[in-house]
Design a protein around this motif. Structure first.
Motif, PDB file in Angstrom:
ATOM      1  N   LEU A   1     -29.397   9.554  64.756  1.00 13.92           N
ATOM      2  CA  LEU A   1     -28.320   9.982  63.865  1.00 13.92           C
ATOM      3  C   LEU A   1     -28.801   9.984  62.413  1.00 13.92           C
ATOM      4  CD1 LEU A   1     -25.454  10.911  63.641  1.00 13.92           C
ATOM      5  CD2 LEU A   1     -24.697   8.534  63.593  1.00 13.92           C
ATOM      6  N   ASP A   2     -29.515   8.943  62.024  1.00 17.71           N
ATOM      7  CA  ASP A   2     -30.059   8.891  60.668  1.00 17.71           C
ATOM      8  C   ASP A   2     -30.956  10.096  60.418  1.00 17.71           C
ATOM      9  OD1 ASP A   2     -28.764   6.513  60.408  1.00 17.71           O
ATOM     10  OD2 ASP A   2     -30.546   5.248  60.566  1.00 17.71           O
ATOM     11  N   LEU A   3     -31.840  10.337  61.375  1.00 17.72           N
ATOM     12  CA  LEU A   3     -32.788  11.431  61.219  1.00 17.72           C
ATOM     13  C   LEU A   3     -32.067  12.769  61.111  1.00 17.72           C
ATOM     14  CD1 LEU A   3     -35.715  12.342  61.161  1.00 17.72           C
ATOM     15  CD2 LEU A   3     -35.748  12.290  63.654  1.00 17.72           C
ATOM     16  N   VAL A   4     -31.081  12.970  61.964  1.00 20.19           N
ATOM     17  CA  VAL A   4     -30.348  14.227  61.964  1.00 20.19           C
ATOM     18  C   VAL A   4     -29.547  14.379  60.670  1.00 20.19           C
ATOM     19  CG1 VAL A   4     -28.424  15.448  63.039  1.00 20.19           C
ATOM     20  CG2 VAL A   4     -30.255  14.516  64.450  1.00 20.19           C
ATOM     21  N   ASP A   5     -28.921  13.310  60.233  1.00 19.38           N
ATOM     22  CA  ASP A   5     -28.182  13.374  58.966  1.00 19.38           C
ATOM     23  C   ASP A   5     -29.125  13.759  57.834  1.00 19.38           C
ATOM     24  OD1 ASP A   5     -25.741  12.748  60.013  1.00 19.38           O
ATOM     25  OD2 ASP A   5     -25.808  10.621  59.501  1.00 19.38           O
ATOM     26  N   ARG A   6     -30.324  13.225  57.898  1.00 18.31           N
ATOM     27  CA  ARG A   6     -31.269  13.408  56.803  1.00 18.31           C
ATOM     28  C   ARG A   6     -31.926  14.781  56.847  1.00 18.31           C
ATOM     29  NH1 ARG A   6     -35.765  10.459  57.629  1.00 18.31           N
ATOM     30  NH2 ARG A   6     -34.448   9.037  58.795  1.00 18.31           N
ATOM     31  N   GLU A   7     -32.306  15.248  58.039  1.00 18.41           N
ATOM     32  CA  GLU A   7     -33.143  16.449  58.105  1.00 18.41           C
ATOM     33  C   GLU A   7     -32.573  17.569  58.977  1.00 18.41           C
ATOM     34  OE1 GLU A   7     -37.251  15.684  58.796  1.00 18.41           O
ATOM     35  OE2 GLU A   7     -37.144  13.591  58.146  1.00 18.41           O
ATOM     36  N   GLY A   8     -31.430  17.343  59.590  1.00 16.24           N
ATOM     37  CA  GLY A   8     -30.843  18.393  60.407  1.00 16.24           C
ATOM     38  C   GLY A   8     -31.244  18.304  61.870  1.00 16.24           C
ATOM     39  N   VAL A   9     -30.428  18.919  62.706  1.00 18.57           N
ATOM     40  CA  VAL A   9     -30.655  18.840  64.144  1.00 18.57           C
ATOM     41  C   VAL A   9     -32.006  19.398  64.530  1.00 18.57           C
ATOM     42  CG1 VAL A   9     -29.779  19.531  66.388  1.00 18.57           C
ATOM     43  CG2 VAL A   9     -28.205  19.125  64.528  1.00 18.57           C
ATOM     44  N   ALA A  10     -32.384  20.497  63.890  1.00 19.68           N
ATOM     45  CA  ALA A  10     -33.625  21.165  64.270  1.00 19.68           C
ATOM     46  C   ALA A  10     -34.830  20.252  64.069  1.00 19.68           C
ATOM     47  CB  ALA A  10     -33.794  22.449  63.472  1.00 19.68           C
ATOM     48  N   ALA A  11     -34.709  19.308  63.173  1.00 17.77           N
ATOM     49  CA  ALA A  11     -35.850  18.445  62.852  1.00 17.77           C
ATOM     50  C   ALA A  11     -35.988  17.279  63.821  1.00 17.77           C
ATOM     51  CB  ALA A  11     -35.720  17.928  61.424  1.00 17.77           C
ATOM     52  N   LEU A  12     -35.044  17.163  64.718  1.00 15.51           N
ATOM     53  CA  LEU A  12     -35.106  16.037  65.655  1.00 15.51           C
ATOM     54  C   LEU A  12     -36.070  16.337  66.794  1.00 15.51           C
ATOM     55  CD1 LEU A  12     -34.047  13.309  66.727  1.00 15.51           C
ATOM     56  CD2 LEU A  12     -32.283  14.578  67.924  1.00 15.51           C
ATOM     57  N   SER A  13     -37.121  15.571  66.884  1.00 22.37           N
ATOM     58  CA  SER A  13     -38.007  15.688  68.034  1.00 22.37           C
ATOM     59  C   SER A  13     -38.290  14.283  68.554  1.00 22.37           C
ATOM     60  CB  SER A  13     -39.313  16.374  67.654  1.00 22.37           C
ATOM     61  OG  SER A  13     -40.207  15.465  67.054  1.00 22.37           O
ATOM     62  N   MET A  14     -38.600  14.202  69.822  1.00 23.73           N
ATOM     63  CA  MET A  14     -38.816  12.891  70.418  1.00 23.73           C
ATOM     64  C   MET A  14     -39.985  12.183  69.740  1.00 23.73           C
ATOM     65  SD  MET A  14     -36.401  12.678  72.530  1.00 23.73           S
ATOM     66  CE  MET A  14     -36.588  11.510  73.878  1.00 23.73           C
ATOM     67  N   ARG A  15     -41.010  12.920  69.395  1.00 20.36           N
ATOM     68  CA  ARG A  15     -42.161  12.282  68.750  1.00 20.36           C
ATOM     69  C   ARG A  15     -41.779  11.727  67.393  1.00 20.36           C
ATOM     70  NH1 ARG A  15     -46.606  14.827  72.228  1.00 20.36           N
ATOM     71  NH2 ARG A  15     -45.597  16.732  72.901  1.00 20.36           N
ATOM     72  N   LYS A  16     -41.029  12.536  66.645  1.00 21.19           N
ATOM     73  CA  LYS A  16     -40.650  12.073  65.318  1.00 21.19           C
ATOM     74  C   LYS A  16     -39.713  10.874  65.422  1.00 21.19           C
ATOM     75  CE  LYS A  16     -39.890  15.637  62.492  1.00 21.19           C
ATOM     76  NZ  LYS A  16     -39.281  16.536  61.477  1.00 21.19           N
ATOM     77  N   LEU A  17     -38.825  10.945  66.369  1.00 24.77           N
ATOM     78  CA  LEU A  17     -37.881   9.848  66.567  1.00 24.77           C
ATOM     79  C   LEU A  17     -38.639   8.570  66.940  1.00 24.77           C
ATOM     80  CD1 LEU A  17     -35.008   8.851  66.724  1.00 24.77           C
ATOM     81  CD2 LEU A  17     -34.805   9.886  68.991  1.00 24.77           C
ATOM     82  N   GLY A  18     -39.638   8.731  67.792  1.00 26.42           N
ATOM     83  CA  GLY A  18     -40.462   7.575  68.135  1.00 26.42           C
ATOM     84  C   GLY A  18     -41.147   7.014  66.902  1.00 26.42           C
ATOM     85  N   ARG A  19     -41.769   7.886  66.113  1.00 24.17           N
ATOM     86  CA  ARG A  19     -42.443   7.460  64.897  1.00 24.17           C
ATOM     87  C   ARG A  19     -41.493   6.628  64.026  1.00 24.17           C
ATOM     88  NH1 ARG A  19     -44.091  12.716  62.807  1.00 24.17           N
ATOM     89  NH2 ARG A  19     -44.744  13.188  64.946  1.00 24.17           N
ATOM     90  N   GLU A  20     -40.272   7.157  63.915  1.00 20.30           N
ATOM     91  CA  GLU A  20     -39.239   6.490  63.115  1.00 20.30           C
ATOM     92  C   GLU A  20     -39.013   5.051  63.580  1.00 20.30           C
ATOM     93  OE1 GLU A  20     -36.589   8.136  60.044  1.00 20.30           O
ATOM     94  OE2 GLU A  20     -38.254   8.964  61.185  1.00 20.30           O
ATOM     95  N   LEU A  21     -39.191   4.853  64.867  1.00 22.08           N
ATOM     96  CA  LEU A  21     -38.893   3.537  65.450  1.00 22.08           C
ATOM     97  C   LEU A  21     -40.166   2.730  65.702  1.00 22.08           C
ATOM     98  CD1 LEU A  21     -36.176   4.833  67.914  1.00 22.08           C
ATOM     99  CD2 LEU A  21     -35.767   3.088  66.179  1.00 22.08           C
ATOM    100  N   GLY A  22     -41.291   3.260  65.287  1.00 20.20           N
ATOM    101  CA  GLY A  22     -42.548   2.547  65.460  1.00 20.20           C
ATOM    102  C   GLY A  22     -43.024   2.493  66.893  1.00 20.20           C
ATOM    103  N   VAL A  23     -42.918   3.622  67.583  1.00 23.18           N
ATOM    104  CA  VAL A  23     -43.128   3.632  69.018  1.00 23.18           C
ATOM    105  C   VAL A  23     -43.602   5.023  69.420  1.00 23.18           C
ATOM    106  CG1 VAL A  23     -41.236   4.357  70.526  1.00 23.18           C
ATOM    107  CG2 VAL A  23     -41.901   1.955  70.435  1.00 23.18           C
ATOM    108  N   GLU A  24     -44.308   5.123  70.532  1.00 23.40           N
ATOM    109  CA  GLU A  24     -44.700   6.446  71.002  1.00 23.40           C
ATOM    110  C   GLU A  24     -43.509   7.172  71.621  1.00 23.40           C
ATOM    111  OE1 GLU A  24     -47.663   7.929  70.574  1.00 23.40           O
ATOM    112  OE2 GLU A  24     -48.103   6.173  69.350  1.00 23.40           O
ATOM    113  N   ALA A  25     -43.591   8.504  71.615  1.00 25.57           N
ATOM    114  CA  ALA A  25     -42.459   9.306  72.092  1.00 25.57           C
ATOM    115  C   ALA A  25     -42.029   8.886  73.497  1.00 25.57           C
ATOM    116  CB  ALA A  25     -42.825  10.784  72.081  1.00 25.57           C
ATOM    117  N   MET A  26     -42.984   8.713  74.381  1.00 26.23           N
ATOM    118  CA  MET A  26     -42.638   8.461  75.774  1.00 26.23           C
ATOM    119  C   MET A  26     -41.860   7.174  75.967  1.00 26.23           C
ATOM    120  SD  MET A  26     -43.245  11.043  77.384  1.00 26.23           S
ATOM    121  CE  MET A  26     -42.861  10.469  79.029  1.00 26.23           C
ATOM    122  N   THR A  27     -42.024   6.256  75.056  1.00 23.67           N
ATOM    123  CA  THR A  27     -41.288   4.988  75.162  1.00 23.67           C
ATOM    124  C   THR A  27     -39.782   5.219  75.150  1.00 23.67           C
ATOM    125  OG1 THR A  27     -43.073   3.818  74.078  1.00 23.67           O
ATOM    126  CG2 THR A  27     -40.925   2.765  74.059  1.00 23.67           C
TER     127      THR A  27
END
Lengths: 206, 206
Positions: free
Chosen positions: B16-42
Motif C-alpha cells: 500500500l505504501d509503495l502504491v500510494d507513493r509510486e502508483g499501481v503500475a510501479a508495484l512489482s513483486m521484486r520491488k516489494l521484496g526489496r522494500e521489505l529486505g527480502v527476495e521476491a520469492m519470499t
DNA sequence: AACCCCTCTCTTACGGCGTAAGACGATTAT
DNA sequence: ATAATCGTCTTACGCCGTAAGAGAGGGGTT
C-alpha cells in the motif's frame, strides 16, 4: 519481408478487436504483431509505444460519442449520456482505461468547451459547468461499470463466486431475475440519470 | 538468511505504501521484496500471487468504509457516501483497481445485504434496492475519479498538457481557480449527491 | 547432545514483456 | 542505374510473474 499494408488505423483496429476479445491485460505488442502477421517491432513504425495504442483506443471510442449542446440543457445532456453509455457498452473492456484517462486530446477539449459554454448560457458559472459535465460523465461510467462490470483480464460477468442464498435473501432475490434484460438496465439508467439531472441546477438563477 | 518477521499484513502494508507513493503500475513483486529486505520469492510464502496482493489492498481500503443502515435511508446513504469518498481519497492510486473489482468478499456481501434489506423496508423492491446501492457507490467512485483523477503510472494531477486559453475560455476560467479547495470539492460532491438521492425513490410508495 | 521437522528464505530458471539500435530488403524518385 | 526512402526484421537488454526445489535456522523430542 513482404509489405503488409499496415497503417495506424489498422493497428488500432486490430488492437481493439484483440482487447474486445481477450481484455486489456491480454494486449501485448508481440501478440498484436502476430495478429497482423508482423513482428512486434514493426508496429513501432506506426505508433510510438504501447501507451499510444491504448490512448488511441480510448480516443477512437470516445469519437463515437455525440455531443450537440443545443436546446434545453437537460435534454442534450440526456442524449449525450445515452450516446456515451452506448459507446462504452460497445467496448466494455475499455472501461478500466476510460475511467482513468482524463480528457486531453484537442478534439475532446473542444467538445468540452462547447458543452461548458452551453451550460454557462443556462446560468451555471464556469466551474459549476465543468462539474456538471464531469458529474454526468462519471455517472455514466459508473453505471456502465455496474452494468457490464468485468475485471481486466477476466472477461465473463461472473455468476458471483461464493454466495449463500440463505445468508443473503434480498441479494438472492435481486439476482434471481438475472439482473434484468438490457431494457431493464436502460430503464434504471434513465431513471437514475433523470434523478441526477433534476437536482443539478445553477446555484442561483432558474 | 535471517528471518525478517514478515506477515501477510506487513506485506500488504508495504504494498500500500509503495502504491500510494509510486502508483499501481510501479508495484512489482521484486520491488516489494526489496522494500521489505527480502527476495521476491519470499513473498509467495505469505501471498499466493500478485493479484492477491492487489485484492488485499482493495479489501483493506474498503474495510474502512462504514455502512450503518439505520434511520432515514437518505441519511445513512449520505454517511456511507461520505465515508466511501474519504476512503477512496486516502488512497487514490487504488481507484483504477476499485473501479473494476466487483464486491465479492464475504464481508462485502454481508454489508451489501444489510443495506439492501434496509432499503426494502423503505419500499424498494429487491432489484431496485441493489440498483440504488450500486448507483450511489459508482457515483462516489466517479466523483472521486474526477476529483483525484490520475493515470495509473503517472501520479501528478497534470496541469492539462496542451491547452489554449483563447480557444477554451470557459474551461480556462473554470481551471483558473485551480479547480477549488478540498472544501469546494466536498461542497460539489454533497450537492450532486443530494441531487441524486432526492431523485431515487421506490417506483411505487412514498 | 543429537536428532528431526517445520518454518522461512534464497537460488535458479523459464517464458513473457516493452522497446532501443540498427541491419537490410523493397519500393520509389531521380 | 543510382540513390533515397520506407517498411520490416534481428538482436539485445533489463524488466516482469512465478514454478521448483534447495538449504538455513530454530524448536521440540529424545
Amino acid at each position: 519481408m513482404k509489405r503488409v499494408g499496415l497503417s495506424r488505423e489498422k493497428v488500432l483496429q486490430a488492437a481493439l478487436d484483440l482487447v474486445d476479445r481477450e481484455g486489456v491485460a491480454a494486449l501485448s505488442m508481440r501478440k498484436l504483431g502476430r495478429e497482423l502477421g508482423v513482428e512486434a517491432m514493426t508496429l513501432y513504425y506506426y505508433v510510438p509505444n504501447k501507451d499510444a495504442v491504448l490512448d488511441g483506443l480510448v480516443e477512437r471510442t470516445l469519437a463515437d460519442v455525440e455531443v450537440r449542446p443545443e436546446g434545453p440543457w437537460r435534454e442534450w445532456a440526456r442524449r449525450f449520456a445515452g450516446s456515451f453509455r452506448a459507446a462504452l457498452l460497445a467496448h466494455p473492456a475499455l472501461l478500466p482505461l476510460l475511467a482513468t484517462r482524463p480528457v486531453s486530446t484537442p478534439g475532446g477539449l473542444d467538445t468540452l468547451e462547447r458543452a461548458a459554454q452551453a451550460l454557462v448560457k443556462e446560468g451555471f458559472d464556469a466551474s459549476e459547468a465543468l462539474h456538471v459535465i464531469t458529474t454526468v460523465a462519471t455517472f455514466v461510467i459508473g453505471q456502465v461499470l455496474a452494468e457490464a462490470g468485468r475485471t481486466p483480464g477476466h472477461d465473463e460477468p461472473e455468476p458471483v463466486p461464493d454466495f449463500d442464498a440463505e445468508r443473503h435473501p434480498v441479494l438472492a432475490q435481486a439476482l434471481a431475475g438475472g439482473l434484468g434484460t438490457p431494457e431493464d438496465h436502460r430503464d434504471r439508467f434513465d431513471f437514475a440519470l433523470d434523478a441526477l439531472l433534476a437536482g443539478l441546477r445553477p446555484r442561483q438563477g432558474p
